[in-house]
Every structure is written in structure tokens, then in C-alpha cells.
Design a protein around this motif. Structure first.
Motif, mmCIF file in Angstrom:
data_model
loop_
_atom_site.group_PDB
_atom_site.id
_atom_site.type_symbol
_atom_site.label_atom_id
_atom_site.label_comp_id
_atom_site.label_asym_id
_atom_site.label_seq_id
_atom_site.Cartn_x
_atom_site.Cartn_y
_atom_site.Cartn_z
ATOM 1 N N ASN A 1 0.772 -1.219 -0.188
ATOM 2 C CA ASN A 1 -0.131 0.009 -0.070
ATOM 3 C C ASN A 1 1.030 1.318 0.046
ATOM 4 O OD1 ASN A 1 -2.894 1.062 1.765
ATOM 5 N ND2 ASN A 1 -1.724 2.225 0.225
ATOM 6 N N GLY B 1 0.874 5.165 -0.671
ATOM 7 C CA GLY B 1 -0.079 6.411 -0.732
ATOM 8 C C GLY B 1 0.756 7.817 -1.485
ATOM 9 N N ILE C 1 -2.491 -1.671 -3.481
ATOM 10 C CA ILE C 1 -3.320 -0.595 -3.098
ATOM 11 C C ILE C 1 -2.692 0.734 -3.155
ATOM 12 C CG2 ILE C 1 -5.190 0.139 -1.245
ATOM 13 C CD1 ILE C 1 -4.838 -2.722 -0.077
ATOM 14 N N SER C 2 -3.354 1.923 -3.594
ATOM 15 C CA SER C 2 -2.999 3.061 -3.453
ATOM 16 C C SER C 2 -4.336 3.888 -3.154
ATOM 17 C CB SER C 2 -2.486 3.497 -4.903
ATOM 18 O OG SER C 2 -1.618 2.837 -5.298
ATOM 19 N N HIS C 3 -3.799 5.395 -2.450
ATOM 20 C CA HIS C 3 -5.072 6.178 -2.033
ATOM 21 C C HIS C 3 -4.337 7.487 -1.758
ATOM 22 C CE1 HIS C 3 -3.065 4.951 1.710
ATOM 23 N NE2 HIS C 3 -3.567 6.145 2.254
ATOM 24 N N SER C 4 -5.173 8.479 -1.484
ATOM 25 C CA SER C 4 -4.857 9.881 -1.257
ATOM 26 C C SER C 4 -5.526 10.490 -0.236
ATOM 27 C CB SER C 4 -4.673 10.598 -2.646
ATOM 28 O OG SER C 4 -4.379 12.064 -2.391
ATOM 29 N N THR D 1 -1.621 10.998 4.262
ATOM 30 C CA THR D 1 -1.759 9.529 3.692
ATOM 31 C C THR D 1 -0.884 8.670 3.940
ATOM 32 O OG1 THR D 1 -2.474 11.069 1.583
ATOM 33 C CG2 THR D 1 -1.336 8.975 1.330
ATOM 34 N N HIS E 1 -1.971 6.789 6.872
ATOM 35 C CA HIS E 1 -3.320 6.037 6.329
ATOM 36 C C HIS E 1 -2.782 4.837 5.693
ATOM 37 C CE1 HIS E 1 -6.115 9.447 7.230
ATOM 38 N NE2 HIS E 1 -6.814 8.647 7.514
ATOM 39 N N SER E 2 -1.561 4.739 5.223
ATOM 40 C CA SER E 2 -1.109 3.423 4.503
ATOM 41 C C SER E 2 -0.828 2.472 5.610
ATOM 42 C CB SER E 2 0.111 3.615 3.807
ATOM 43 O OG SER E 2 -0.084 4.480 2.470
ATOM 44 N N ASN F 1 -4.020 1.170 6.926
ATOM 45 C CA ASN F 1 -4.517 -0.011 6.330
ATOM 46 C C ASN F 1 -3.601 -1.415 6.121
ATOM 47 O OD1 ASN F 1 -6.412 -0.903 4.133
ATOM 48 N ND2 ASN F 1 -5.113 -0.424 2.451
#
Length: 380
Positions: free
Chosen positions: A95, A97, A147-150, A155, A158-159, A162
């Protein structure tokens, strides 16, 4: 938190360098690592690290069209995985981010579109947010989830949340978490300047993060990537353990707002502490972006949670800039190094504080636009 999480390896690349030894050596000085780029303060990677990253770019034709944010992560992930006994058969999760994502390429392709009315063939696959994790998986030959997110500047942490969730759910035994930011582009800097938060200082310390007497905003942007390898339980080769995690979000009053007492931080810190007494925390690594409201609201939140016994406070943004998504993980790196070396890192222009006799537990914070706060409790 249900079970301890072991940090078994980590690596980063930032203005401080790319090896734990060099990074710690640079933390021990009272110097900052900010530089002027076209009369604007920034925190850039070292020339040595830039050359090493260019070698990765040129090592594979498929890598030549990738954004710097991806290449920074490949560089850090390779270093982190070298220190583990992980193999591709482990099917570890990934993961990564990013707040900005493929900033440089996106701006380049958009400019081309405005000039020609056409889009380059690779403009879409090389600028998607999932682009970072998928290329790290390709490079490390992992078959696990990517998984990637912003979530703005929180961020990276938050990785971490997760990755811990996957481990606690027994959906994976090992997880790589990280963040990357290659955001030193003209447009990104102009955006921060438009918010009136960017530093215009001309003295010895351009970023006055944790200077509670400053009268103006002094944020400085930096570029960086950081990666941590996590495993469930108390592993023999653990560098440090994650004992608690917390998170909270404030109700928005403005796109960039946070309350005067940072209620989001109060909630996230209390959640991360759980049953641990605030008196047991020896150090807090603050988010402290160098802005008037950001620094003061976090201090107020700490005062509310820790009352009359405030732990030793520190931050690293005065030294290596605000690296958006990666900032929380660079704070985690600093916390790991302080635990290892049993030494705090002082902010040279801040008021002197009483040193802890022993460093056993460190709390660290990050928050993004909109009050997306995360707090992590780290222990030996």
C-alpha cells in the motif's frame, strides 16, 4: 490495538539522504537541508540519490516513462526489502499512498494537450494514482494486493493503518506500506503560495515549524519517499513495535480548516494511547507544518490530552520540509531512530525542554486538509 505490529525494515529517500546512518548523522546537526530553487525554498533529494534513481529509470525501458514519484518509491522499496528475508512467494501486500501522485507527468501531459489538442499514449496509465503500488509490485515481483490512496498529508500514516488492518484480519502475514511525493513542480508550489502558507523567510531557518513565536506562515515543500515492512506480532528481528493507532476527522468549516484545539488530534491521540497512560509517553513527533494555525492547534491539542505533563516535543519539517503524504512516515522514521539511539532531536530555535531519561514510547501525528488526523504509538 488487537496485536502488536513489528516494523522489521524501513527505508527512505529525502533531503537528508537515503541510508539510516546518513539520515541520523544529519539529524544530529542543527542545520536544515532546505535550498533555494528559483528563489523559492524547497527540500530536494541529494545529487547522489538523484543519480541512483536515474540508474533505476535507465535500467528498464518500461521505467523510462514513469513519474519521479514512482521511481523514488522503487528506490526506497528495494532498500527496505534487502533488509528482510521476504521473497515474492510470500505474497506480501503493498500500500503506497501519495497526496499529489504523478504530479510532474500530469502537468507535462496536460501542457502538451493544451498546446496540441492531443493526449500522449501513456498519459493515462502513467498518471493514475494506482501507478505507484503496481510498479512497486512489478519491481519486487509480488503477487499480493496492491493498494493506492490519497488522503492529503496524512496519506502515509493511512497506508500504515491499512496495512495493520490487513494483518489483523489475517488477510496477509506481511505488508509493505509507504508514501511518495515528487511535488516540487512550479504548479504545486504556486498552489501552496496561493494559500498564503509558503515561507518567504530570509534568515537561518526558512521553515519555523514549532516556533511558537512566529508571526507568519513558513511552510516549505520537500520531496521524499518512505517504505516500511510490517509483520504481525512480536518478531525477533523487529526494529520497533506499533502499540497503538488512532484516527479522527473534523467536520469541515473550510477546505483547509482545523479547529483551534485540533479536536481531530485530541481524538486520534487518545485512541492511539488506548489504555496507556499519557504519562508513559516520552516523546511526541508533531506534524507541525510551520504554519501559524497548524502548529498552534496541535500544541493546544497536546495540552488538552497531556494536561500538565507534556512529553518532549519535536518535529522534522524545519529540517527536510513538508513532504505531504510522506511526512508522517518520515516522522515514524525519526521516531524509530530516536528509540534506537536513545536520543531526542531538538528544534534549534524552539524553547529548551527537559530531556527524557529514557525513551520507551513515542507518539507521532499527521493531519491532512480537512482534519484527517492519524496518531501512532511506537515502542521498543
Amino acid at each position: 490495538m488487537k496485536d502488536l505490529i513489528s516494523i522489521t525494515s524501513f527505508a527512505s529517500v529525502s533531503a537528508l539522504g537515503s541510508t539510516p546512518e546518513k539520515i541520523w548523522e544529519n539529524y544530529l546537526t542543527s542545520e536544515h537541508f532546505l535550498s533555494l530553487k528559483e528563489n523559492v525554498w524547497v527540500a530536494q533529494l541529494t545529487n547522489e540519490d538523484k543519480l541512483a534513481i536515474e540508474e533505476i529509470r535507465n535500467s528498464d525501458n518500461k521505467y523510462k516513462k514513469l513519474d519521479d514519484a514512482v521511481l523514488y518509491t522503487l528506490f526506497a522499496a528495494r532498500k527496505a526489502i534487502e533488509k528482510t528475508n521476504w521473497s515474492s512467494e510470500d505474497n506480501f501486500g503493498i500500500n503506497i499512498g501519495s497526496s499529489r501522485g504523478a504530479t510532474s507527468l500530469f502537468e507535462k501531459y496536460h501542457k502538451e494537450f493544451l498546446e496540441t489538442g492531443k493526449s500522449s499514449t501513456l498519459s493515462s496509465p502513467t498518471t493514475t494514482l494506482g501507478n505507484i503500488s503496481s510498479w512497486v509490485a512489478h519491481d519486487l515481483q509480488s503477487n499480493g494486493p496492491e493498494i493506492s490512496h490519497s488522503i492529503a498529508c496524512s496519506t502515509g500514516l493511512h497506508s500504515l493503518l491499512n496495512g495493520i488492518a490487513w494483518l489483523h484480519a489475517d488477510m496477509s502475514d506481511k505488508f509493505i506500506i509507504g508514501a511518495s511525493e515528487a511535488s516540487l513542480t512550479d504548479f504545486t508550489i504556486a498552489q501552496m503560495q496561493a494559500l498564503k502558507v509558503y515561507s518567504k523567510e530570509k534568515d537561518d531557518y526558512p521553515c519555523k515549524a514549532f516556533d511558537m513565536n512566529k508571526t507568519k506562515n513558513t511552510m516549505v515543500l520537500g520531496e521524499a519517499a518512505a517504505v516500511f515492512c510490517l509483520e504481525k506480532g512480536e518478531q525477533e528481528n523487529a526494529i520497533a513495535h506499533i502499540e497503538g493507532i488512532g484516527y479522527a476527522t473534523e467536520i469541515l468549516k473550510h477546505n483547509t480548516s482545523v479547529t483551534d484545539n485540533a479536536e481531530c488530534f485530541q481524538k486520534s491521540m487518545k485512541m492511539a494511547l488506548g489504555s496507556v497512560s499519557p504519562d508513559e509517553v516520552d516523546v511526541i513527533v508533531m506534524h507541525a507544518p510551520g504554519t501559524l494555525k497548524g502548529d498552534s492547534s496541535e500544541i493546544n491539542a497536546i495540552d488538552k490530552v497531556f494536561c500538565n505533563k507534556t512529553p518532549f516535543l519535536t518535529t522534522n519539517k524545519w529540517k527536510l520540509g513538508h513532504t505531504f503524504a510522506t511526512s508522517g512516515l518520515l516522522s515514524l522514521e525519526l521516531a524509530v531512530l530516536m528509540l534506537k539511539h536513545q536520543k531526542t532531536i531538538e528544534v534549534p530555535f524552539a524553547e529548551k525542554q527537559e530531556q527524557p531519561k529514557k525513551i520507551t514510547k513515542i507518539l507521532l501525528n499527521a493531519v491532512g486538509f480537512g482534519g484527517n488526523a492519524v496518531s501512532v504509538l511506537l515502542t521498543k
